[in-house]
Each structure stands twice: as structure tokens, then as C-alpha cells.
Design a protein around this motif. Structure first.
Motif, mmCIF file in Angstrom:
data_model
loop_
_atom_site.group_PDB
_atom_site.id
_atom_site.type_symbol
_atom_site.label_atom_id
_atom_site.label_comp_id
_atom_site.label_asym_id
_atom_site.label_seq_id
_atom_site.Cartn_x
_atom_site.Cartn_y
_atom_site.Cartn_z
ATOM 1 N N ASN A 401 0.767 -1.267 0.088
ATOM 2 C CA ASN A 401 0.053 -0.015 0.015
ATOM 3 C C ASN A 401 0.700 1.220 -0.054
ATOM 4 O OD1 ASN A 401 -2.592 -1.493 0.100
ATOM 5 N ND2 ASN A 401 -2.343 -1.816 2.312
ATOM 6 N N GLY A 402 1.925 1.264 0.693
ATOM 7 C CA GLY A 402 2.925 2.368 0.782
ATOM 8 C C GLY A 402 3.478 2.714 -0.631
ATOM 9 N N ILE A 403 4.119 1.943 -1.391
ATOM 10 C CA ILE A 403 4.709 2.199 -2.706
ATOM 11 C C ILE A 403 3.560 2.557 -3.657
ATOM 12 C CG2 ILE A 403 5.490 1.012 -4.709
ATOM 13 C CD1 ILE A 403 7.320 -0.941 -2.862
ATOM 14 N N LEU A 404 2.266 1.672 -3.696
ATOM 15 C CA LEU A 404 1.067 2.287 -4.369
ATOM 16 C C LEU A 404 0.654 3.714 -4.202
ATOM 17 C CD1 LEU A 404 -1.177 1.698 -6.198
ATOM 18 C CD2 LEU A 404 -2.600 0.826 -4.108
ATOM 19 N N GLU A 405 0.646 4.078 -2.721
ATOM 20 C CA GLU A 405 0.429 5.536 -2.604
ATOM 21 C C GLU A 405 1.540 6.448 -2.983
ATOM 22 O OE1 GLU A 405 -0.585 8.370 1.306
ATOM 23 O OE2 GLU A 405 -0.265 6.013 1.399
ATOM 24 N N TYR A 406 2.793 6.223 -2.816
ATOM 25 C CA TYR A 406 3.782 6.815 -3.326
ATOM 26 C C TYR A 406 3.941 7.186 -4.826
ATOM 27 C CZ TYR A 406 8.559 8.767 -3.895
ATOM 28 O OH TYR A 406 9.784 9.483 -4.215
ATOM 29 N N ILE A 407 3.482 6.192 -5.576
ATOM 30 C CA ILE A 407 3.474 6.209 -7.093
ATOM 31 C C ILE A 407 2.406 7.212 -7.580
ATOM 32 C CG2 ILE A 407 3.015 5.062 -9.225
ATOM 33 C CD1 ILE A 407 4.957 2.648 -8.130
ATOM 34 N N GLY A 408 1.277 7.252 -6.764
ATOM 35 C CA GLY A 408 0.132 7.933 -7.078
ATOM 36 C C GLY A 408 0.517 9.506 -6.720
ATOM 37 N N ASP A 409 1.331 9.735 -5.710
ATOM 38 C CA ASP A 409 1.886 11.030 -5.360
ATOM 39 C C ASP A 409 2.749 11.981 -6.288
ATOM 40 O OD1 ASP A 409 0.217 10.815 -2.766
ATOM 41 O OD2 ASP A 409 1.812 10.125 -1.629
ATOM 42 N N ILE A 410 3.590 10.871 -6.950
ATOM 43 C CA ILE A 410 4.627 11.477 -7.864
ATOM 44 C C ILE A 410 3.815 11.775 -9.130
ATOM 45 C CG2 ILE A 410 6.446 10.509 -6.433
ATOM 46 C CD1 ILE A 410 6.898 8.786 -8.670
#
Length: 479
Positions: A401-410
Motif C-alpha cells: 500500500n505504501g508504494i502504491l500511494e507513493y507512485i500515485g503522489d509523484i
């Protein structure tokens, strides 16, 4: 129709035996077929020439009779006057400007009009005619992403291979040697979800098989290329080599018409330089510009540089379709098991699968897995798409979930990540997990366009499923 190889009764319109997969058509050699074709061509030319000559003879006008001596001079003068008027009228028409051409009528032999043809440029000015739009080619990342959704890992008690969705009724194509000796298999999708599958078609001559997966029914299959592919075409090979599920490699079609006889008969198969390895068997070979499946990855020659071989799909499409329409029964599939008794690595009739077989972590494979993970993570960041790394993470874990959210943020911020260092500094293996410690570095461009060198000390927690596949369950950064 009886099969002349195994004696199986088949439908009268069948092209291949549903039991053994043997061709039900004429067994003449390629040379004999070519001769027959030439004879047919000569026959057609002969018939065409005779027909043309006959039509000319039939349409030849009869010889004109001599003018009658009784024809009056008044009649001759009248005819001459009519001819002069016609010539004058024709000359006047030829001098008039041509505004719009009339439609050209296509007449049948009997004189009846079959239809009309009007050229568009004769009606619509060239400046107003619509521009021809060439079909847009897909880019490789999009093709890989779309194709991977329908590429699967095939799991049996004896090992694993690959397959792809061939038909919308949930039928998955693969190699025969992947499922040899089994009627029931497990088919895993890109999200790590397992579905039961049943072998409904297998050949002992051609290295192909078909698996029925009810859970995939209704999904549109990958598009098949029904024509031969040229040497030099850029291709993408997909599959699960060496346990790395849904891997995509890029290369070129470097040869055609390669023939082998190695447990199966391989004729006119493709040679490729896209890297494949054990586990890739049964996966699709895709045209990198169209996304169509052109072959089934089947063999690899590991002498020097890796050379792979793929069975052209157009040559096997008829047999696979025959199984779609007339699936083999479990008894028919089982009846073929003796064909594979001599296969190295496959089970014989006395083999018993040990469900308690212990899978162990290996240091070398752990290091390779971390390297692959880092590669796909960099790709996910560059493409701003979580898809490329999701199947290497424990589903719905904190790191997932953390990587999924980070890729969405950038996404959309034009950041760049250029990874330039990966050093594995230690490995710890425990009963249910392993820890891999690394030193990593990458050049980073932030949202403001500023570059910096970022260095990280990381610890990867890796777990393994019952089939020996690795997944990252956590990543700890020690800055």
C-alpha cells in the motif's frame, strides 16, 4: 472420420484428431503438395486459355455480305448524310468542357448492369477529401501491461511453466511438455491468485496443449497473428522464467523455418534473441508493434549466447481451435501419459508427489530476486505505474500500500530516478522469512527540477509461498 494414426473417430469436418492431434488432411509431403498446387495452377491456366479462346470464337462477328445491288442510291445518300451529322455532333461534344464525369457502369457478359463505380475525386475536390489516417502503433510499455494481464503461470506437481489466454471461454494455451502427465493444474494470474484448470487438449507430436479455466471465461483473449512474421520484427517474450512470474523481455525475430525433433516435432519455428529460460515455456511471443501473439515460446539453446525458439501460432491455431470445439476427455488426456515416460524431469506412473516437500531459501536466488525487484521498481517509478511491481509484493501489506500511494503522489510531477548502485551487504535466512541487506544509491530530480544524489541502506524482508516463489513483505530504509 477415422484418424489413420490412432484410429479415433472424429467429426467429418475436423482438421485434426481430437485424441492425438494428428492432422486428418492429406499426409503428402510439402514437396508433393507443392507439385499438386503447380498442377492445379497449370490446369487453371489451361482452362482459362481455352475458355478465352472459345469466347473469342463464339463472339467473332460473321463475315459481312456484299452490298446488295438493289440498294437504291437515295438510301446510300441518306446513310451518308446521317454519318456526317453524327461525326459533326461528336466533334462539338468533344470541344465542350467536361464538368462532372458520369459514373462508370460495370456490365455483365449478358449486357445487364451489375453496378456503378464513381471516383470520389471526381465529385469531391482534393482539398476537401478526408485525410487517410494510418493505424496508430502501440508503445511497448502499453503492450507489456495489457498482455501481462492475460499471461499466466502454470503450476503442476512436477514444476511450472507459462501460458496465455487463447479463447474467451477461458481456454489457456501452453506447451504440451508443461502439463505432460497431468489432467488437473493450477493457473496463477498476475495478482498471485490461483485458479484450478483442466487439460482439455494435448498433442504428442506438436508441443502444444490447451487448459480450461472456468474463472477466466468471458475475458477477451489476446489477439492472434494469423500470418507468418518477418525476420527482423521486434518481439516481446512473456512468461515466468526461473520462477520470476510475468517477466517480459525484448528482442528480435532472428530466424525462421527452423526444424527440430526433440521429444516433439518442431517444424518451421521462429528463432529469437529475446532472453527466455526454463519456466518461459508456453508463454506468448508478441509482436512489439501490434501486440498480437505470433508464437508460443518453447525451446532455448544455452550454448554461448541464449537463443530461443517459438512455435508460430498461425501454424497451431487450427489444432487449438479443434480442441476449443471438441475438447478431449480426461480419459483421452490420460491415455497419452505413456508418451512422456522417458522425459527427463517428468513423472512416471510410479511417481508420488510429496505435499510436505520443504521449500528452502537460497542465498543466490534471494540476491537475484532483490536485483529484479529493484529493476521493476525503477520501471514503476519511471512509468508512474504500480503495475510493474505489484506482483512482487505481498498483497495488501504495508509496503504494498505504501508504494502504491507513493507512485500515485509523484504522478505527473516529472520526477526522475536513475538507480546507479546496488550492493548486497548481507543475508539472513530464517525458517519462514529471509532478510537481505543492501546499500543503494540513485540520482533524483525533484518536482522543481533540482538533481541530488540519494543514498540508502535498506533491509528487504522476503517470504516464500508453497511453490517456492518469493515476495517482498517489508522494506526498511536506514538513512
Amino acid at each position: 472420420m477415422l484418424c489413420n494414426k490412432c484410429g479415433q473417430e472424429n467429426d467429418v469436418n475436423a482438421n485434426f484428431c481430437k485424441s492425438c492431434g494428428h492432422s486428418l488432411s492429406d499426409n503428402a509431403s510439402k514437396k508433393e503438395k507443392r507439385k499438386k498446387w503447380m498442377y492445379s495452377l497449370i490446369l487453371l491456366i489451361g482452362l482459362g486459355g481455352a475458355g478465352f479462346g472459345a469466347s473469342q470464337l463464339m463472339q467473332e462477328p460473321p463475315q459481312q455480305a456484299a452490298p446488295s445491288e438493289e440498294l437504291s442510291s437515295a438510301k446510300e445518300d441518306e446513310q451518308q448524310e446521317q454519318q456526317e451529322q453524327a461525326e459533326k455532333q461528336g466533334q462539338e461534344q468533344s470541344e465542350e468542357p467536361e464538368e462532372i464525369k458520369e459514373p462508370v457502369e460495370l456490365a455483365a457478359a449478358d449486357g445487364k448492369t451489375e453496378g456503378t463505380v464513381t471516383k470520389v475525386e471526381d465529385i469531391v475536390p482534393p482539398s476537401e477529401q478526408p485525410e487517410k489516417v494510418e493505424p496508430k502503433k502501440k508503445d511497448k510499455p502499453a503492450i507489456i501491461k495489457d498482455t501481462q494481464q492475460k499471461v499466466y503461470t502454470i503450476l503442476t506437481e512436477g514444476g511450472q511453466g507459462s501460458g496465455f489466454l487463447f479463447h474467451q471461454s477461458g481456454l489457456v494455451a501452453t506447451n504440451a511438455h508443461v502439463v505432460a502427465g497431468f489432467t488437473d493444474v493450477i493457473v496463477r494470474n498476475i495478482n498471485g491468485q490461483d485458479q484450478p484448470g483442466t487439460v482439455v487438449g494435448i498433442s504428442d507430436e506438436s508441443d502444444i496443449a490447451l487448459i480450461k479455466v472456468d474463472a477466466f471465461a468471458g475475458i477477451d483473449p489476446l489477439e492472434s497473428e494469423m500470418n507468418p512474421t518477418d525476420v527482423g520484427t521486434e518481439v516481446i517474450a512473456l512468461g515466468s522464467p526461473s520462477g520470476f512470474e510475468n517477466t517480459a523481455t525484448i528482442g528480435y525475430l532472428t530466424g525462421i523455418d527452423r526444424d527440430f525433433e526433440q521429444e516433439f516435432i518442431y517444424e518451421d519455428i521462429y528463432q529469437i534473441d529475446a532472453p527466455i529460460a526454463p519456466g518461459s515455456s508456453g508463454g506468448p511471443l508478441v509482436d512489439a508493434s501490434t501486440g498480437k501473439v505470433i508464437g508460443i515460446n518453447s525451446l532455448v539453446m544455452e550454448e554461448g549466447d541464449s537463443i530461443g525458439f517459438s512455435i508460430p501460432l498461425y501454424s497451431m491455431h487450427g489444432m487449438l481451435t479443434e480442441w476449443v470445439n471438441n475438447p478431449m476427455s480426461a480419459e483421452e488426456v490420460v491415455a497419452k501419459f505413456h508418451v512422456y515416460d522417458d522425459f527427463s524431469g517428468y513423472e512416471d506412473e510410479n511417481y508420488e508427489f510429496d505435499p510436505d516437500l520443504e521449500m528452502k531459501f537460497e542465498e543466490s536466488s534471494l540476491h537475484e530476486f532483490v536485483g529484479d525487484f529493484r529493476y521493476y521498481y525503477e520501471t514503476a517509478l519511471a512509468e508512474e505505474d504500480f503495475f510493474y511491481v505489484q506482483n512482487l509484493l505481498v498483497y495488501e501489506s504495508d509496503i504494498y500500500n505504501g508504494i502504491l500511494e507513493y507512485i500515485g503522489d509523484i504522478a505527473g510531477k516529472e520526477m526522475e530516478f536513475n538507480f546507479n548502485k546496488l550492493e548486497i551487504t548481507g543475508t539472513e535466512i530464517f525458517e519462514d522469512h529471509a532478510l537481505v541487506h543492501t546499500e543503494e544509491a540513485f540520482d533524483f530530480k525533484n518536482e522543481a527540477g533540482e538533481w541530488s544524489l540519494e543514498e540508502r541502506s535498506k533491509t528487504y524482508t522476503i517470504v516464500m509461498d508453497e511453490n517456492g516463489f518469493y515476495y517482498v513483505s517489508d522494506i526498511i530504509n536506514k538513512e
